[in-house]
Design a protein around this motif. Structure first.
Motif, PDB file in Angstrom:
ATOM      1  N   ASP A 262      73.211  22.587   8.442  1.00 60.51           N
ATOM      2  CA  ASP A 262      74.360  21.956   7.794  1.00 60.51           C
ATOM      3  C   ASP A 262      75.681  22.564   8.256  1.00 60.51           C
ATOM      4  OD1 ASP A 262      75.460  20.121   5.832  1.00 60.51           O
ATOM      5  OD2 ASP A 262      75.866  21.865   4.571  1.00 60.51           O
ATOM      6  N   LEU A 263      75.665  23.866   8.556  1.00 57.65           N
ATOM      7  CA  LEU A 263      76.867  24.550   9.039  1.00 57.65           C
ATOM      8  C   LEU A 263      77.120  24.308  10.533  1.00 57.65           C
ATOM      9  CD1 LEU A 263      76.414  27.963   7.204  1.00 57.65           C
ATOM     10  CD2 LEU A 263      78.349  26.398   6.887  1.00 57.65           C
ATOM     11  N   GLY A 264      76.186  23.685  11.211  1.00 60.78           N
ATOM     12  CA  GLY A 264      76.341  23.424  12.638  1.00 60.78           C
ATOM     13  C   GLY A 264      76.061  24.627  13.520  1.00 60.78           C
ATOM     14  N   LEU A 265      75.317  25.610  12.997  1.00 66.19           N
ATOM     15  CA  LEU A 265      75.020  26.809  13.779  1.00 66.19           C
ATOM     16  C   LEU A 265      73.910  26.570  14.795  1.00 66.19           C
ATOM     17  CD1 LEU A 265      75.187  29.497  10.943  1.00 66.19           C
ATOM     18  CD2 LEU A 265      76.923  28.969  12.654  1.00 66.19           C
TER      19      LEU A 265
ATOM     20  N   ARG B 165      76.752  32.551  15.023  1.00 66.92           N
ATOM     21  CA  ARG B 165      76.076  31.650  15.972  1.00 66.92           C
ATOM     22  C   ARG B 165      75.002  32.394  16.756  1.00 66.92           C
ATOM     23  NH1 ARG B 165      78.600  26.884  15.900  1.00 66.92           N
ATOM     24  NH2 ARG B 165      80.793  26.819  15.256  1.00 66.92           N
ATOM     25  N   LEU B 166      75.294  33.622  17.159  1.00 65.30           N
ATOM     26  CA  LEU B 166      74.309  34.401  17.896  1.00 65.30           C
ATOM     27  C   LEU B 166      73.087  34.718  17.038  1.00 65.30           C
ATOM     28  CD1 LEU B 166      76.619  36.930  19.801  1.00 65.30           C
ATOM     29  CD2 LEU B 166      75.211  35.114  20.821  1.00 65.30           C
TER      30      LEU B 166
ATOM     31  N   GLY C 282      81.535  30.159   4.497  1.00 69.30           N
ATOM     32  CA  GLY C 282      81.621  28.708   4.601  1.00 69.30           C
ATOM     33  C   GLY C 282      81.840  28.268   6.030  1.00 69.30           C
ATOM     34  N   ALA C 283      81.971  26.949   6.197  1.00 70.22           N
ATOM     35  CA  ALA C 283      82.111  26.377   7.537  1.00 70.22           C
ATOM     36  C   ALA C 283      83.382  26.841   8.235  1.00 70.22           C
ATOM     37  CB  ALA C 283      82.095  24.850   7.442  1.00 70.22           C
ATOM     38  N   ASP C 284      84.416  27.187   7.463  1.00 69.64           N
ATOM     39  CA  ASP C 284      85.682  27.627   8.056  1.00 69.64           C
ATOM     40  C   ASP C 284      85.707  29.135   8.312  1.00 69.64           C
ATOM     41  OD1 ASP C 284      85.639  28.241   5.375  1.00 69.64           O
ATOM     42  OD2 ASP C 284      87.750  27.773   5.030  1.00 69.64           O
ATOM     43  N   GLU C 285      84.592  29.826   8.069  1.00 68.53           N
ATOM     44  CA  GLU C 285      84.528  31.271   8.259  1.00 68.53           C
ATOM     45  C   GLU C 285      83.479  31.678   9.297  1.00 68.53           C
ATOM     46  OE1 GLU C 285      85.392  32.999   3.874  1.00 68.53           O
ATOM     47  OE2 GLU C 285      83.639  31.675   4.017  1.00 68.53           O
ATOM     48  N   ILE C 286      82.996  30.722  10.066  1.00 68.87           N
ATOM     49  CA  ILE C 286      81.937  31.000  11.043  1.00 68.87           C
ATOM     50  C   ILE C 286      82.487  31.853  12.186  1.00 68.87           C
ATOM     51  CG2 ILE C 286      80.420  29.934  12.761  1.00 68.87           C
ATOM     52  CD1 ILE C 286      80.170  27.547  10.871  1.00 68.87           C
TER      53      ILE C 286
END
Length: 377
Positions: free
Chosen positions: A139-142, A107-108, A98-102
């Motif tokens: 949606d996750l902002g990656l 990101r890479l 989820g978004a709190d586990e990025i």
């Protein structure tokens, strides 16, 4: 509300567009990635415009190679059948998050995938690029939504882009030429009775038959090197003429996998209007059902696609109860996929373990854009 008519138009006399479009399949229902694979198969089968490169890139975000996904076998079938036309790149880690586990790795990997996408878009090597699970990546902002939107807006004119996954951002939907939402429906009776292996794809949006084609690919992929253990039957109603959307795609499957794919069609080469059904329409519908009933009971096929059965029943060309009974008695390891629009859901919908309604939010045809051979028909 009353239904005036329903039917499938032949594709023989259509003019075609040249410009590629941006497709977005999102929503919580099943069928998004499979619909994209169905479009890919159709593109290969009918042939992509000779003036454009005839290659397809399947770029899969959030699907690291350490994990197995249901479409893996479908892609294996594509790559084995058409190795000169299919490229695949996978990025991401092998588990959901989820978004709190990025993490930095996420990101890479997202950026690595996007770099591949930008290079592919700019290379002019491809006619179709599938950006599988791009929507949740955004949606996750990656990735930067603005950068992605800018790049897609300035793609080569002929290039077809297909983005899939839940959570498509509004900025992407605004530039999309086609937006189909897969909406899930749940049937407690199927869950309570432990009924499995019945999937239904309906609704006015694009993606029903293409999802079924993706399912056929998936079954074929499981059956590669296993002889006839994963045979597929594709049975189509209301399609008795020639030049329909799936013809060349199915022909390509049969050419590559003659021992795994059977295909039958029934119906006349004309629209069937409610209140104006002809005797031939009833005879052909019943002929198709006799083939389907025997195939379901036989256990010979592991996957049976009943394409356009829903509108056939909606037009009262077939009774519902024999279909319900045949589905209740099907072998447990036989999967049945049923497609097509219908106004009044028949009783067999209650047996579905998967039911996705394709909701049409946007379609380029509504703006007068011509359809394209190899993508739409």
């Amino acid at each position: 509300m009353s239904r005036i008519g329903i039917g499938i138009r032949t594709a023989v006399a259509r003019t075609e567009r040249i410009a590629g479009q941006i497709h977005v399949y999102d929503g919580a229902g099943k069928g998004k990635s499979r619909a994209a694979l169905g479009v890919v198969l159709r593109s290969i089968g009918l042939g992509i415009d000779a003036t454009a490169p005839a290659r397809v890139l399947l770029l899969r975000f959030l699907k690291g190679p350490e994990r197995t996904y249901e479409e893996d076998s479908a892609i294996a079938a594509l790559q084995q059948g058409f190795p000169h036309l299919i490229d695949q790149v996978r990025t991401g880690r092998a588990e959901y998050f989820g978004a709190d586990e990025i993490t930095g790795f996420d990101r890479l990997e997202a950026q690595r995938g996007w770099d591949v996408a930008k290079g592919a878009i700019g290379s002019r090597l491809y006619s179709v690029i599938v950006l599988d699970e791009l929507n949740p990546v955004l949606d996750l902002g990656l990735l930067s939504v603005d950068e992605v939107v800018h790049t897609l807006k300035h793609k080569p004119e002929y290039l077809e882009i297909i983005a899939t996954g839940r959570g498509a951002p509004q900025a992407l939907l605004e530039i999309a030429d086609l937006h189909s939402e897969m909406k899930p429906h749940f049937h407690p009776k199927a869950i309570e009775r432990g009924i499995e292996g019945i999937e239904i794809y309906t609704g006015a949006g694009k993606g029903k038959s293409t999802s079924a084609l993706g399912k056929a690919l998936q079954a074929i992929g499981r059956g590669i090197s296993q002889d006839q253990s994963h045979r597929v039957l594709i049975l189509q109603w209301l399609k008795g003429g020639s030049g329909y959307t799936e013809d060349a795609a199915i022909a390509a499957l049969q050419q590559c996998y003659p021992n795994l794919v059977d295909h039958q069609r029934c119906g006349g080469d004309a629209i069937v209007w409610r209140g104006q059904q002809q005797e031939l329409d009833y005879v052909e519908a019943e002929r198709g059902w006799e083939i389907a009933r025997a195939a379901i009971a036989s256990g010979l096929y592991k996957t049976i696609i009943l394409d356009e059965l829903n509108p056939t029943v909606d037009l009262e060309l077939l009774p519902v109860e024999p279909i319900v009974q045949a589905l209740l008695r099907k072998p447990r390891d036989t999967e049945v996929i049923i497609t097509g629009r219908c106004l009044n859901p028949p009783d067999y919908f209650d047996l579905a373990s998967v039911h996705s309604e394709m909701i049409c939010h946007k379609h380029y045809a509504d703006r007068g854009v011509q359809l394209k051979r190899g993508v739409d028909f």
